[in-house]
Enzyme design. Structure first.
Site, PDB file in Angstrom:
ATOM      1  N   ALA A 122       0.799  -1.222   0.000  1.00  0.00           N
ATOM      2  CA  ALA A 122       0.000   0.000   0.000  1.00  0.00           C
ATOM      3  C   ALA A 122       0.833   1.273   0.000  1.00  0.00           C
ATOM      4  O   ALA A 122       0.288   2.369   0.057  1.00  0.00           O
ATOM      5  CB  ALA A 122      -0.928   0.001   1.215  1.00  0.00           C
ATOM      6  N   ASN A 180       1.688  -3.454   8.696  1.00  0.00           N
ATOM      7  CA  ASN A 180       2.413  -4.272   7.724  1.00  0.00           C
ATOM      8  C   ASN A 180       3.322  -3.437   6.833  1.00  0.00           C
ATOM      9  O   ASN A 180       4.423  -3.863   6.464  1.00  0.00           O
ATOM     10  CB  ASN A 180       1.440  -5.065   6.855  1.00  0.00           C
ATOM     11  CG  ASN A 180       0.867  -6.267   7.588  1.00  0.00           C
ATOM     12  OD1 ASN A 180       1.282  -6.582   8.688  1.00  0.00           O
ATOM     13  ND2 ASN A 180      -0.077  -6.936   6.962  1.00  0.00           N
ATOM     14  N   HIS A 210      -0.789   7.099   3.657  1.00  0.00           N
ATOM     15  CA  HIS A 210       0.577   6.811   4.090  1.00  0.00           C
ATOM     16  C   HIS A 210       1.511   7.876   3.527  1.00  0.00           C
ATOM     17  O   HIS A 210       1.458   8.182   2.336  1.00  0.00           O
ATOM     18  CB  HIS A 210       1.045   5.438   3.594  1.00  0.00           C
ATOM     19  CG  HIS A 210       0.169   4.302   4.029  1.00  0.00           C
ATOM     20  ND1 HIS A 210       0.147   3.836   5.331  1.00  0.00           N
ATOM     21  CD2 HIS A 210      -0.718   3.538   3.345  1.00  0.00           C
ATOM     22  CE1 HIS A 210      -0.708   2.833   5.410  1.00  0.00           C
ATOM     23  NE2 HIS A 210      -1.243   2.638   4.231  1.00  0.00           N
TER      24      HIS A 210
END
Length: 259
Positions: A122, A180, A210
Protein backbone atom coordinates in the site's frame (compact mmCIF):
# COMPACT_ATOMS: atom_id res chain seq x y z
CA UNK A 1 5.81 -18.14 -15.95
CA UNK A 2 3.62 -20.74 -14.26
CA UNK A 3 2.20 -19.66 -10.93
CA UNK A 4 0.90 -21.49 -7.87
CA UNK A 5 -1.16 -19.62 -5.27
CA UNK A 6 -1.60 -20.44 -1.60
CA UNK A 7 -5.12 -19.35 -0.66
CA UNK A 8 -8.32 -18.68 -2.59
CA UNK A 9 -9.57 -15.42 -1.14
CA UNK A 10 -10.03 -11.94 -2.63
CA UNK A 11 -6.40 -11.49 -3.72
CA UNK A 12 -6.28 -14.93 -5.37
CA UNK A 13 -9.50 -14.24 -7.25
CA UNK A 14 -8.19 -10.85 -8.37
CA UNK A 15 -5.07 -12.51 -9.79
CA UNK A 16 -7.10 -15.27 -11.45
CA UNK A 17 -9.31 -12.74 -13.22
CA UNK A 18 -6.45 -10.51 -14.31
CA UNK A 19 -4.03 -13.25 -15.35
CA UNK A 20 -6.03 -16.30 -16.45
CA UNK A 21 -9.32 -14.78 -17.58
CA UNK A 22 -7.57 -12.00 -19.50
CA UNK A 23 -4.89 -14.39 -20.77
CA UNK A 24 -2.05 -12.16 -19.66
CA UNK A 25 1.05 -12.68 -21.75
CA UNK A 26 3.68 -15.04 -20.29
CA UNK A 27 1.78 -15.51 -17.02
CA UNK A 28 -0.61 -18.29 -16.04
CA UNK A 29 -1.89 -19.59 -12.71
CA UNK A 30 -1.82 -23.39 -12.81
CA UNK A 31 -2.27 -24.51 -9.21
CA UNK A 32 -3.98 -23.36 -6.01
CA UNK A 33 -3.42 -24.74 -2.51
CA UNK A 34 -6.50 -24.68 -0.25
CA UNK A 35 -7.62 -26.44 2.90
CA UNK A 36 -11.02 -27.45 1.48
CA UNK A 37 -10.87 -28.46 -2.19
CA UNK A 38 -14.64 -28.99 -2.51
CA UNK A 39 -15.39 -25.51 -1.23
CA UNK A 40 -13.44 -23.94 -4.09
CA UNK A 41 -14.01 -26.58 -6.77
CA UNK A 42 -15.66 -24.10 -9.16
CA UNK A 43 -12.33 -22.29 -9.55
CA UNK A 44 -11.08 -25.24 -11.62
CA UNK A 45 -13.72 -24.84 -14.31
CA UNK A 46 -13.89 -21.05 -14.11
CA UNK A 47 -10.17 -20.36 -14.41
CA UNK A 48 -8.55 -23.55 -15.68
CA UNK A 49 -6.58 -24.30 -12.52
CA UNK A 50 -5.94 -27.41 -10.44
CA UNK A 51 -6.75 -27.39 -6.72
CA UNK A 52 -4.61 -29.12 -4.11
CA UNK A 53 -4.92 -29.63 -0.37
CA UNK A 54 -1.55 -31.36 0.07
CA UNK A 55 1.50 -29.08 0.09
CA UNK A 56 3.90 -31.62 -1.44
CA UNK A 57 1.54 -32.36 -4.32
CA UNK A 58 1.08 -28.62 -4.87
CA UNK A 59 4.84 -27.97 -4.98
CA UNK A 60 5.35 -30.86 -7.38
CA UNK A 61 2.74 -29.52 -9.79
CA UNK A 62 3.64 -27.55 -12.92
CA UNK A 63 4.58 -24.23 -11.31
CA UNK A 64 7.66 -21.99 -11.34
CA UNK A 65 6.82 -19.69 -8.45
CA UNK A 66 4.47 -19.60 -5.44
CA UNK A 67 2.35 -16.59 -4.47
CA UNK A 68 1.32 -16.65 -0.81
CA UNK A 69 -2.15 -15.08 -0.62
CA UNK A 70 -3.38 -16.54 2.66
CA UNK A 71 -2.44 -15.14 6.07
CA UNK A 72 0.36 -14.77 8.60
CA UNK A 73 -0.24 -18.21 10.09
CA UNK A 74 0.05 -19.83 6.67
CA UNK A 75 3.38 -18.09 6.17
CA UNK A 76 4.73 -19.37 9.45
CA UNK A 77 3.49 -22.89 8.79
CA UNK A 78 4.18 -23.33 5.08
CA UNK A 79 6.80 -20.85 3.90
CA UNK A 80 9.94 -22.67 5.10
CA UNK A 81 8.93 -25.83 3.21
CA UNK A 82 7.93 -23.84 0.11
CA UNK A 83 11.24 -21.98 -0.02
CA UNK A 84 13.17 -25.22 -0.30
CA UNK A 85 11.44 -25.85 -3.64
CA UNK A 86 10.32 -22.56 -5.19
CA UNK A 87 10.74 -18.80 -5.36
CA UNK A 88 8.00 -16.99 -3.42
CA UNK A 89 5.97 -13.80 -3.62
CA UNK A 90 5.03 -13.01 -0.02
CA UNK A 91 1.86 -11.01 0.61
CA UNK A 92 1.39 -11.47 4.38
CA UNK A 93 4.54 -9.49 5.15
CA UNK A 94 3.39 -9.03 8.74
CA UNK A 95 4.75 -12.52 9.40
CA UNK A 96 8.26 -11.08 9.12
CA UNK A 97 7.71 -9.17 12.35
CA UNK A 98 8.67 -12.50 13.92
CA UNK A 99 12.45 -12.16 14.23
CA UNK A 100 12.98 -15.91 14.42
CA UNK A 101 11.01 -16.50 11.22
CA UNK A 102 12.89 -13.73 9.42
CA UNK A 103 16.20 -15.30 10.47
CA UNK A 104 15.02 -18.71 9.30
CA UNK A 105 13.90 -17.33 5.93
CA UNK A 106 17.22 -15.52 5.47
CA UNK A 107 19.06 -18.79 6.10
CA UNK A 108 16.83 -20.72 3.69
CA UNK A 109 17.39 -18.11 0.97
CA UNK A 110 21.13 -18.69 1.20
CA UNK A 111 20.89 -22.47 1.52
CA UNK A 112 18.43 -23.20 -1.30
CA UNK A 113 19.13 -20.23 -3.57
CA UNK A 114 15.48 -19.24 -3.94
CA UNK A 115 14.16 -15.68 -3.98
CA UNK A 116 11.52 -14.11 -1.73
CA UNK A 117 9.76 -11.19 -3.44
CA UNK A 118 8.10 -8.62 -1.18
CA UNK A 119 5.59 -6.43 -3.09
CA UNK A 120 5.51 -2.80 -2.01
CA UNK A 121 1.86 -3.13 -1.01
CA UNK A 122 0.00 0.00 0.00
CA UNK A 123 3.00 2.35 0.00
CA UNK A 124 5.54 3.76 -2.43
CA UNK A 125 9.10 5.01 -2.27
CA UNK A 126 10.79 1.68 -1.56
CA UNK A 127 13.01 2.11 -4.64
CA UNK A 128 14.21 5.46 -3.31
CA UNK A 129 14.97 3.99 0.10
CA UNK A 130 16.91 1.08 -1.36
CA UNK A 131 18.82 3.14 -3.93
CA UNK A 132 19.66 5.96 -1.55
CA UNK A 133 20.82 3.45 1.03
CA UNK A 134 23.11 1.57 -1.39
CA UNK A 135 26.09 3.20 0.37
CA UNK A 136 24.44 3.11 3.78
CA UNK A 137 23.89 6.84 3.66
CA UNK A 138 20.17 7.16 4.47
CA UNK A 139 19.88 8.86 7.84
CA UNK A 140 16.13 8.98 8.40
CA UNK A 141 13.07 7.06 7.25
CA UNK A 142 9.71 8.02 8.75
CA UNK A 143 6.33 6.51 7.98
CA UNK A 144 3.24 8.47 8.98
CA UNK A 145 0.05 6.43 8.58
CA UNK A 146 -3.34 8.07 8.94
CA UNK A 147 -6.41 5.90 9.22
CA UNK A 148 -10.09 6.62 9.89
CA UNK A 149 -10.42 6.98 13.65
CA UNK A 150 -13.19 4.40 13.88
CA UNK A 151 -10.89 1.74 12.42
CA UNK A 152 -8.27 2.28 15.12
CA UNK A 153 -9.92 3.38 18.35
CA UNK A 154 -13.29 3.08 20.09
CA UNK A 155 -13.06 6.58 21.54
CA UNK A 156 -15.08 9.23 19.69
CA UNK A 157 -12.77 12.12 18.77
CA UNK A 158 -13.24 15.37 16.86
CA UNK A 159 -9.57 16.07 16.16
CA UNK A 160 -6.84 13.79 14.92
CA UNK A 161 -4.99 11.83 17.59
CA UNK A 162 -1.50 10.32 17.44
CA UNK A 163 -1.90 6.86 18.95
CA UNK A 164 1.67 5.76 18.35
CA UNK A 165 5.00 7.48 17.80
CA UNK A 166 8.21 5.47 17.95
CA UNK A 167 10.21 2.83 16.13
CA UNK A 168 8.81 0.27 13.69
CA UNK A 169 9.81 -2.62 15.94
CA UNK A 170 7.41 -1.37 18.63
CA UNK A 171 4.69 -0.29 16.20
CA UNK A 172 4.58 -3.79 14.79
CA UNK A 173 4.22 -5.31 18.26
CA UNK A 174 1.48 -2.93 19.38
CA UNK A 175 -0.49 -2.71 16.10
CA UNK A 176 0.29 -5.88 14.12
CA UNK A 177 -2.79 -5.60 11.90
CA UNK A 178 -2.17 -1.96 10.99
CA UNK A 179 1.58 -1.79 10.48
CA UNK A 180 2.41 -4.27 7.72
CA UNK A 181 3.65 -1.40 5.56
CA UNK A 182 6.21 -0.44 8.19
CA UNK A 183 7.78 -3.88 7.93
CA UNK A 184 8.50 -3.75 4.21
CA UNK A 185 9.69 -0.15 4.55
CA UNK A 186 12.05 -1.12 7.35
CA UNK A 187 13.40 -4.09 5.40
CA UNK A 188 14.07 -1.80 2.43
CA UNK A 189 16.24 0.54 4.48
CA UNK A 190 17.24 1.12 8.07
CA UNK A 191 15.61 -1.88 9.75
CA UNK A 192 12.81 -2.08 12.31
CA UNK A 193 14.84 -0.54 15.14
CA UNK A 194 15.75 2.64 13.23
CA UNK A 195 12.66 3.26 11.08
CA UNK A 196 10.36 5.86 12.62
CA UNK A 197 6.60 5.35 12.66
CA UNK A 198 3.64 7.57 13.52
CA UNK A 199 0.10 6.16 13.54
CA UNK A 200 -2.66 8.75 13.53
CA UNK A 201 -6.39 8.25 14.12
CA UNK A 202 -8.18 10.86 12.03
CA UNK A 203 -11.97 11.36 12.32
CA UNK A 204 -12.06 13.45 9.12
CA UNK A 205 -10.84 10.89 6.60
CA UNK A 206 -12.39 7.77 5.05
CA UNK A 207 -9.28 6.31 3.38
CA UNK A 208 -5.88 5.22 4.62
CA UNK A 209 -3.11 7.72 3.94
CA UNK A 210 0.58 6.81 4.09
CA UNK A 211 3.40 9.35 3.92
CA UNK A 212 7.03 8.25 3.67
CA UNK A 213 9.74 10.83 4.43
CA UNK A 214 13.35 9.97 3.62
CA UNK A 215 16.56 11.93 4.08
CA UNK A 216 20.25 11.23 3.67
CA UNK A 217 23.32 12.14 1.63
CA UNK A 218 21.19 12.00 -1.54
CA UNK A 219 18.89 14.78 -0.30
CA UNK A 220 15.27 14.48 0.82
CA UNK A 221 12.12 12.83 -0.50
CA UNK A 222 8.47 12.66 0.54
CA UNK A 223 5.88 10.31 -0.92
CA UNK A 224 2.19 10.47 -0.01
CA UNK A 225 -0.29 7.77 -0.97
CA UNK A 226 -4.05 7.88 -0.41
CA UNK A 227 -5.42 4.38 -0.84
CA UNK A 228 -8.79 3.40 -2.25
CA UNK A 229 -10.10 0.15 -0.74
CA UNK A 230 -9.94 -3.08 -2.73
CA UNK A 231 -13.51 -3.59 -4.07
CA UNK A 232 -13.66 -7.28 -3.10
CA UNK A 233 -12.20 -6.71 0.36
CA UNK A 234 -12.38 -3.19 1.83
CA UNK A 235 -9.83 -4.11 4.52
CA UNK A 236 -7.19 -4.34 1.79
CA UNK A 237 -6.00 -1.40 -0.30
CA UNK A 238 -6.45 -1.58 -4.06
CA UNK A 239 -2.80 -0.60 -4.53
CA UNK A 240 -1.69 -3.58 -2.43
CA UNK A 241 -3.49 -5.96 -4.78
CA UNK A 242 -2.07 -4.18 -7.82
CA UNK A 243 1.46 -4.35 -6.41
CA UNK A 244 1.32 -8.16 -6.43
CA UNK A 245 0.29 -8.25 -10.08
CA UNK A 246 2.95 -5.66 -10.91
CA UNK A 247 5.62 -7.73 -9.17
CA UNK A 248 4.73 -10.78 -11.27
CA UNK A 249 4.67 -8.76 -14.49
CA UNK A 250 8.11 -7.25 -13.86
CA UNK A 251 9.67 -10.68 -13.39
CA UNK A 252 8.76 -11.49 -16.99
CA UNK A 253 10.13 -8.35 -18.62
CA UNK A 254 13.51 -8.07 -20.28
CA UNK A 255 13.44 -4.30 -19.76
CA UNK A 256 12.97 -3.54 -16.07
CA UNK A 257 12.44 -0.06 -14.74
CA UNK A 258 13.82 0.97 -11.37
CA UNK A 259 14.55 -1.49 -8.62
Amino acid sequence: MKIGIIGAGAIANFLLKEINSKQMKNLHINSILVRDVEKYRTLESSFGVKLYSNLDDFLQSDIDIVVEAANVQAVKTLLPAVMKKKDVVLISIGALADAELLTEISSLVDEYNHVVHLPSGAIGGLDIVQNAHALGSVTNVTLTTRKPASSLIEEIITDEKVIFAGKAVDAIKQFPKNMNVSIVLALAGLGVEKTNVRLVADPHIEKNIHQVDISGDFGEASIKITNNPFPENPKTSYLAAMSILGTLQRMNRNIRIGG
